[in-house]
Design a protein around this motif. Structure first.
Motif, short mmCIF file in Angstrom:
data_model
loop_
_atom_site.label_atom_id
_atom_site.label_comp_id
_atom_site.label_asym_id
_atom_site.label_seq_id
_atom_site.Cartn_x
_atom_site.Cartn_y
_atom_site.Cartn_z
N PRO A 226 19.55 -18.80 -31.03
CA PRO A 226 18.26 -19.19 -31.61
C PRO A 226 17.60 -18.01 -32.33
CG PRO A 226 18.07 -18.91 -29.24
CD PRO A 226 19.52 -18.75 -29.58
N SER A 227 16.88 -18.33 -33.35
CA SER A 227 16.17 -17.28 -34.08
C SER A 227 14.90 -16.90 -33.32
CB SER A 227 15.81 -17.77 -35.48
OG SER A 227 14.85 -18.81 -35.38
N LEU A 228 14.27 -15.85 -33.78
CA LEU A 228 13.03 -15.41 -33.15
C LEU A 228 11.96 -16.49 -33.27
CD1 LEU A 228 11.42 -13.19 -31.77
CD2 LEU A 228 10.86 -12.28 -34.01
N GLU A 229 11.91 -17.16 -34.40
CA GLU A 229 10.95 -18.24 -34.60
C GLU A 229 11.19 -19.37 -33.60
OE1 GLU A 229 9.56 -21.36 -38.09
OE2 GLU A 229 10.90 -19.69 -38.57
N ASP A 230 12.47 -19.70 -33.38
CA ASP A 230 12.79 -20.75 -32.40
C ASP A 230 12.35 -20.34 -31.00
OD1 ASP A 230 13.91 -22.27 -34.39
OD2 ASP A 230 15.95 -21.53 -34.02
N GLU A 231 12.53 -19.09 -30.64
CA GLU A 231 12.15 -18.63 -29.31
C GLU A 231 10.64 -18.65 -29.12
OE1 GLU A 231 13.88 -14.87 -28.53
OE2 GLU A 231 15.93 -15.62 -28.58
N ILE A 232 9.91 -18.25 -30.16
CA ILE A 232 8.44 -18.21 -30.05
C ILE A 232 7.87 -19.61 -29.90
CG2 ILE A 232 6.31 -17.71 -31.30
CD1 ILE A 232 7.76 -15.27 -32.47
N PHE A 233 8.29 -20.53 -30.75
CA PHE A 233 7.72 -21.87 -30.72
C PHE A 233 8.31 -22.75 -29.64
CE2 PHE A 233 6.67 -20.51 -35.08
CZ PHE A 233 5.29 -20.59 -34.95
N ALA A 234 9.41 -22.37 -29.06
CA ALA A 234 9.99 -23.12 -27.96
C ALA A 234 9.15 -22.97 -26.70
CB ALA A 234 11.42 -22.67 -27.70
N VAL A 235 8.43 -21.87 -26.57
CA VAL A 235 7.59 -21.63 -25.41
C VAL A 235 6.50 -22.68 -25.31
CG1 VAL A 235 6.00 -20.01 -24.34
CG2 VAL A 235 8.09 -19.17 -25.39
N ALA A 236 5.95 -23.08 -26.44
CA ALA A 236 4.87 -24.07 -26.44
C ALA A 236 5.36 -25.43 -25.95
CB ALA A 236 4.29 -24.20 -27.84
#
Length: 89
Positions: free
Chosen positions: A10-20
């Motif tokens: 996963p990209s960094l963007e995927d990791e950040i928005f997956a938390v929500a």
């Protein structure tokens, strides 16, 4: 370009928005208020009665101080000799 093995990560963007999407909420967190309403109302009424009594006493004390100070300082201020500002000789 991305290597084939990195495409699955996963990209960094995927990791950040997956938390929500994976935020956990406790089921019983909102079931009961932190303070019981009857005890909170009793505490608020006691505080209002205590503060109301103190505020009235404070205002009466300040008014008495100002009155006594004005009465006691009026004669000395009126008896002092002050130079006239606009006399011409």
């Amino acid at each position: 370009m991305a290597e084939p093995q990195e495409r699955d990560l996963p990209s960094l963007e995927d990791e950040i928005f997956a938390v929500a999407h994976s935020v956990e909420v406790e089921q019983g967190a909102h079931a009961q208020p932190l303070l019981q309403t009857e005890r909170a109302q009793v505490a608020a009424e006691r505080a209002r009665a205590f503060l109301g009594r103190d505020i009235k006493a404070l205002a009466a004390g300040m008014a008495a101080f100002v009155f006594v100070d004005a009465v006691m300082m009026y004669p000395p201020l009126m008896m002092s000799r002050r130079p006239a500002c606009c006399r011409s000789s």
